[in-house]
Design a protein around this motif. Structure first.
Motif, PDB file in Angstrom:
ATOM      1  N   GLU A 126     -30.975  27.565 -35.610  1.00  0.00           N
ATOM      2  CA  GLU A 126     -31.375  26.211 -35.239  1.00  0.00           C
ATOM      3  C   GLU A 126     -30.207  25.238 -35.370  1.00  0.00           C
ATOM      4  O   GLU A 126     -30.101  24.259 -34.628  1.00  0.00           O
ATOM      5  N   GLY A 127     -29.302  25.543 -36.303  1.00  0.00           N
ATOM      6  CA  GLY A 127     -28.139  24.691 -36.489  1.00  0.00           C
ATOM      7  C   GLY A 127     -27.210  24.669 -35.292  1.00  0.00           C
ATOM      8  O   GLY A 127     -26.392  23.751 -35.149  1.00  0.00           O
ATOM      9  N   ALA A 128     -27.327  25.659 -34.418  1.00  0.00           N
ATOM     10  CA  ALA A 128     -26.498  25.692 -33.211  1.00  0.00           C
ATOM     11  C   ALA A 128     -26.894  24.594 -32.224  1.00  0.00           C
ATOM     12  O   ALA A 128     -26.138  24.291 -31.293  1.00  0.00           O
ATOM     13  N   PHE A 129     -28.074  23.999 -32.415  1.00  0.00           N
ATOM     14  CA  PHE A 129     -28.558  22.969 -31.503  1.00  0.00           C
ATOM     15  C   PHE A 129     -28.708  21.613 -32.183  1.00  0.00           C
ATOM     16  O   PHE A 129     -29.344  20.714 -31.644  1.00  0.00           O
ATOM     17  N   GLY A 130     -28.133  21.477 -33.353  1.00  0.00           N
ATOM     18  CA  GLY A 130     -28.240  20.213 -34.070  1.00  0.00           C
ATOM     19  C   GLY A 130     -28.630  20.438 -35.517  1.00  0.00           C
ATOM     20  O   GLY A 130     -28.372  21.501 -36.090  1.00  0.00           O
ATOM     21  N   THR A 131     -29.304  19.467 -36.107  1.00  0.00           N
ATOM     22  CA  THR A 131     -29.699  19.562 -37.510  1.00  0.00           C
ATOM     23  C   THR A 131     -30.939  20.437 -37.644  1.00  0.00           C
ATOM     24  O   THR A 131     -31.993  20.107 -37.091  1.00  0.00           O
ATOM     25  N   PRO A 132     -30.841  21.565 -38.351  1.00  0.00           N
ATOM     26  CA  PRO A 132     -32.010  22.457 -38.480  1.00  0.00           C
ATOM     27  C   PRO A 132     -33.047  21.890 -39.434  1.00  0.00           C
ATOM     28  O   PRO A 132     -32.728  21.110 -40.334  1.00  0.00           O
ATOM     29  N   GLU A 133     -34.286  22.294 -39.230  1.00  0.00           N
ATOM     30  CA  GLU A 133     -35.345  21.906 -40.156  1.00  0.00           C
ATOM     31  C   GLU A 133     -35.163  22.666 -41.472  1.00  0.00           C
ATOM     32  O   GLU A 133     -34.613  23.767 -41.496  1.00  0.00           O
ATOM     33  N   GLY A 198     -25.987  24.061 -45.704  1.00  0.00           N
ATOM     34  CA  GLY A 198     -26.666  22.799 -45.946  1.00  0.00           C
ATOM     35  C   GLY A 198     -25.736  21.679 -46.366  1.00  0.00           C
ATOM     36  O   GLY A 198     -24.568  21.629 -45.969  1.00  0.00           O
ATOM     37  N   ASP A 199     -26.251  20.792 -47.179  1.00  0.00           N
ATOM     38  CA  ASP A 199     -25.533  19.593 -47.591  1.00  0.00           C
ATOM     39  C   ASP A 199     -24.503  19.960 -48.657  1.00  0.00           C
ATOM     40  O   ASP A 199     -24.837  20.121 -49.831  1.00  0.00           O
ATOM     41  N   MET A 200     -23.240  20.058 -48.259  1.00  0.00           N
ATOM     42  CA  MET A 200     -22.197  20.483 -49.183  1.00  0.00           C
ATOM     43  C   MET A 200     -21.885  19.400 -50.221  1.00  0.00           C
ATOM     44  O   MET A 200     -21.103  19.635 -51.140  1.00  0.00           O
ATOM     45  N   ARG A 201     -22.492  18.232 -50.076  1.00  0.00           N
ATOM     46  CA  ARG A 201     -22.306  17.176 -51.080  1.00  0.00           C
ATOM     47  C   ARG A 201     -23.163  17.418 -52.315  1.00  0.00           C
ATOM     48  O   ARG A 201     -22.928  16.788 -53.361  1.00  0.00           O
ATOM     49  N   LEU A 202     -24.142  18.297 -52.220  1.00  0.00           N
ATOM     50  CA  LEU A 202     -24.978  18.596 -53.385  1.00  0.00           C
ATOM     51  C   LEU A 202     -24.097  19.260 -54.443  1.00  0.00           C
ATOM     52  O   LEU A 202     -23.517  20.314 -54.189  1.00  0.00           O
ATOM     53  N   PRO A 203     -23.976  18.675 -55.614  1.00  0.00           N
ATOM     54  CA  PRO A 203     -22.980  19.157 -56.592  1.00  0.00           C
ATOM     55  C   PRO A 203     -23.409  20.436 -57.297  1.00  0.00           C
ATOM     56  O   PRO A 203     -24.312  20.435 -58.133  1.00  0.00           O
ATOM     57  N   LEU A 204     -22.778  21.539 -56.966  1.00  0.00           N
ATOM     58  CA  LEU A 204     -22.996  22.797 -57.648  1.00  0.00           C
ATOM     59  C   LEU A 204     -21.657  23.290 -58.209  1.00  0.00           C
ATOM     60  O   LEU A 204     -20.614  23.095 -57.583  1.00  0.00           O
TER      61      LEU A 204
END
Length: 220
Positions: A126-133, A198-204
């Motif tokens: 789904e990410g190939a067409f934009g933001t996936p659910e 996903g959101d690489m800003r999530l601090p792990l």
């Protein structure tokens, strides 16, 4: 006992993945820069075919990977392997043992693994067409439940991490001892981030990155 809810999620996410790929099989996949959607669905079909074979024959070793039959269209092959795998899982004796990716030799562990495998790759497509659910709650939950057994021992000496899925009101601890880090977010965001998505800003403090893997982290 095999869960009808799990099988329903595999079927729904699997059909959704196929529909996405058929929109444009040559479109590039952001998570897999060297892959098109055709490559992605070939990969998932091979995993589904392998799982069906394991459930039917109960091999004690991993064996050779399944490959796209010569002259076959990947989407058509996938359209066959998905229901064949679901049928094999449905018919499986939950106590039967064979080769798995876990120390638990019960082949029924493939049911949970296929929920995650299929759901995460739907997200990739789904990410190939934009933001996936986001991942479905069941997909993310099973991913977090299996993380320690499947991925943590591949990461080496890493600090203990505690994650809290605010949407599920559940938490998991990865590692031993008191957690050095704590992360709060949705189950989907947390699991995707652990899988370098996903959101690489999530601090792990770390994420899955297996050296030498020919495909991005999170593919088995």
């Amino acid at each position: 006992m095999i869960s009808g809810d799990n099988l329903a999620v595999i079927a729904a996410e699997g059909e959704r993945l196929l529909a996405i790929v058929r929109r444009d099989p040559d479109r590039r996949v952001p998570q897999y820069p060297n892959w098109t959607l055709r490559d992605l669905i070939t990969h998932v079909a091979s995993i589904h075919a392998r799982t069906a074979f394991i459930c039917r024959t109960l091999p004690q070793e991993s064996g050779s990977p399944m490959t796209l039959p010569e002259g076959r269209d990947p989407c058509e092959w996938y359209a066959e392997t998905l229901p064949a795998m679901i049928e094999a899982l449905h018919d499986l004796d939950p106590a039967a043992e064979g080769w798995t990716l876990f120390t638990d030799r019960r082949v029924s562990t493939w049911e949970r693994r296929m929920v995650v495998e299929t759901g995460v790759h739907r997200w990739d497509a789904e990410g190939a067409f934009g933001t996936p659910e986001p991942l479905l709650p069941r997909v993310a939950t099973h991913g977090l439940e299996e993380f320690s057994d499947l991925w943590l021992n591949r990461l080496g000496d890493v600090p203990t991490l505690e994650v809290e899925a605010i949407d599920l009101k559940r938490s998991w601890r990865f590692g031993t001892g008191e957690p050095a880090y704590r992360v709060v977010g949705t189950a989907s965001d947390i699991y995707l981030r652990l899988m370098a998505r996903g959101d690489m800003r999530l601090p792990l403090p770390w994420e899955v990155a297996v050296a030498g893997m020919p495909t991005p982290a999170g593919s088995v």
